[in-house]
Design a protein around this motif. Structure first.
Motif, PDB file in Angstrom:
ATOM      1  N   UNK A  41     -34.774  18.553  14.271  1.00 40.62           N
ATOM      2  CA  UNK A  41     -35.138  19.714  13.443  1.00 40.62           C
ATOM      3  C   UNK A  41     -34.214  20.880  13.791  1.00 40.62           C
ATOM      4  N   UNK A  42     -34.012  21.772  12.843  1.00 40.89           N
ATOM      5  CA  UNK A  42     -33.237  22.982  13.160  1.00 40.89           C
ATOM      6  C   UNK A  42     -33.888  24.197  12.499  1.00 40.89           C
ATOM      7  N   UNK A  43     -33.736  25.317  13.140  1.00 36.53           N
ATOM      8  CA  UNK A  43     -34.064  26.596  12.503  1.00 36.53           C
ATOM      9  C   UNK A  43     -35.539  26.957  12.412  1.00 36.53           C
ATOM     10  N   UNK A  44     -36.406  26.215  13.088  1.00 35.86           N
ATOM     11  CA  UNK A  44     -37.839  26.504  12.921  1.00 35.86           C
ATOM     12  C   UNK A  44     -38.213  27.822  13.611  1.00 35.86           C
ATOM     13  N   UNK A  45     -37.926  27.943  14.896  1.00 37.13           N
ATOM     14  CA  UNK A  45     -38.257  29.198  15.594  1.00 37.13           C
ATOM     15  C   UNK A  45     -37.319  30.315  15.109  1.00 37.13           C
ATOM     16  N   UNK A  46     -36.074  29.952  14.823  1.00 35.44           N
ATOM     17  CA  UNK A  46     -35.118  30.960  14.344  1.00 35.44           C
ATOM     18  C   UNK A  46     -35.609  31.600  13.042  1.00 35.44           C
ATOM     19  N   UNK A  47     -36.284  30.812  12.208  1.00 34.42           N
ATOM     20  CA  UNK A  47     -36.831  31.346  10.958  1.00 34.42           C
ATOM     21  C   UNK A  47     -37.912  32.387  11.232  1.00 34.42           C
ATOM     22  N   UNK A  48     -38.717  32.146  12.265  1.00 38.22           N
ATOM     23  CA  UNK A  48     -39.739  33.133  12.638  1.00 38.22           C
ATOM     24  C   UNK A  48     -39.077  34.387  13.195  1.00 38.22           C
TER      25      UNK A  48
END
Ligand code: GLY
Ligand code: MN
Ligand code: MN
Length: 337
Positions: free
Chosen positions: A101-108
């Motif tokens: 997965x990528x970008x999950x926490x970065x999206x938050x």
């Protein structure tokens, strides 16, 4: 989900150390720390249980995944090294799937809270105060690296823990290098000096660029500067929620293209900033994602004329419900010394 990227761990659990692995699950959040950090972790972290990473972080993590009966775990594809991926695979039974997965926490992280915005304001304030303090030292005869050293000293004197990246001081023909690190070059009369600098105070970064001129600018110097300045202003006046990243980039780039300097502006017009200097949202010509209220990012167009010199102006803005607020309160008019 296994989280190994430290800014993501800091964001989720407030851990400020330099080594950690986290497991985020519906059955609990766990932070695996080595003996250097177990006391600190117990004191400063929130929303997780601290466990010692023994005999190694990967083995402790795998044991926990098995003990919780998890059937699949996501990993941060952008950050997990192949070494760690294979170590994890080795310690987990085959029935446990590992998903990329990528970008999950970065999206938050891309959307800031009021507290985060206030911290960015504080960091920016000390950053521009430090810049003010070195202006008298910027004159012909001083080396770029001495300007950088003075600036980094003033950043610390004004409350920074450290610079947020290697300070850029690029003068004369070197100012056409968008990332011209401070060198041994001596500042001379009648040239641009691009100074790009930033700091961390309490975890959040600042990033500011101002271009100064030593001596008497020619009409070409003034034209190039004015073009970049108007591009920044145009983007700051028109940025609003729901624009795509590429549309924000366009606001600045279009103006530079119309003035005939389009080929001399190669990089993206900005980037999100927060726990990292460069983070989501990214503002460049291929960015399809839309910005929204309380995203915080830079606007930093430039014109770089090979062998002749360059200009960049960089502010930080915050998207508001109706437009954007410029957080960098420092003059953008050409400073002639
Ligand atoms: N100082 C690096 C940047 O402006 O992105
Ligand atoms: Mn920047
Ligand atoms: Mn910068």
């Amino acid at each position: 989900m296994v989280i190994g990227h430290l800014p993501n761990i800091r964001y989720l659990f407030a851990f400020t150390g330099s080594t950690a692995t986290a497991l985020l699950s519906a059955r609990g959040n766990f932070l695996f720390l080595d003996s250097r950090y177990t006391i600190q972790g117990g004191q400063e972290t929130v929303a997780c249980t601290v466990e010692e990473a023994l005999p190694s972080a990967d083995e402790a993590l795998a044991r926990k995944i098995i003990a919780l009966g998890l059937r699949s775990v996501a990993v941060e594809g952008a950050y997990l090294t192949l070494n760690r991926f294979y170590a994890l695979r080795k310690h987990l039974p085959r029935r446990v799937a590992i998903r990329h997965r990528t970008g999950i926490v970065e999206g938050l992280r891309a959307v800031k809270t009021i507290d985060e915005i206030e911290e960015i304001r504080r960091t920016l304030r000390l950053t521009t105060q430090a810049f003010d303090a070195i202006i008298p030292a910027v004159k012909p005869g001083i080396r770029e690296r001495d300007v950088a050293a003075e600036l980094e000293y003033q950043l610390r004197k004004h409350g920074a823990r450290k610079p947020s990246f290697d300070t850029i001081v690029a003068s004369g023909a070197r100012s056409a290098l968008p990332h011209g690190l401070a060198s041994d070059k001596v500042l001379q009369k009648n040239e641009f000096v691009v100074i790009d600098f930033g700091a961390y105070r309490e975890g959040y970064a600042s990033d500011v660029t101002r271009t100064l001129f030593l001596g008497k600018p020619s009409s070409e110097h003034r034209k190039v500067y004015r073009t970049v300045l108007d591009a920044v202003r145009r983007a700051e006046e028109r940025t609003r929620p729901a624009l795509k990243g590429r549309s924000v980039d366009r606001l600045a780039r279009e103006h530079i293209e119309k003035a005939g300097f389009g080929v001399y502006f190669g990089h993206g017009a900005g980037h999100g900033i927060g726990l990292e200097v460069h983070e989501a949202p990214f503002i460049h010509p291929r960015q399809e994602e839309r910005i929204c209220t309380d995203m915080v990012f830079t606007i930093e167009p430039g014109i770089y004329l090979p062998d002749r010199g360059g200009v960049r102006i960089e502010d930080i803005v915050r998207v508001t419900p109706s437009g954007c607020e410029v957080l960098t309160s420092y003059t953008k008019e050409l400073i002639v010394l």
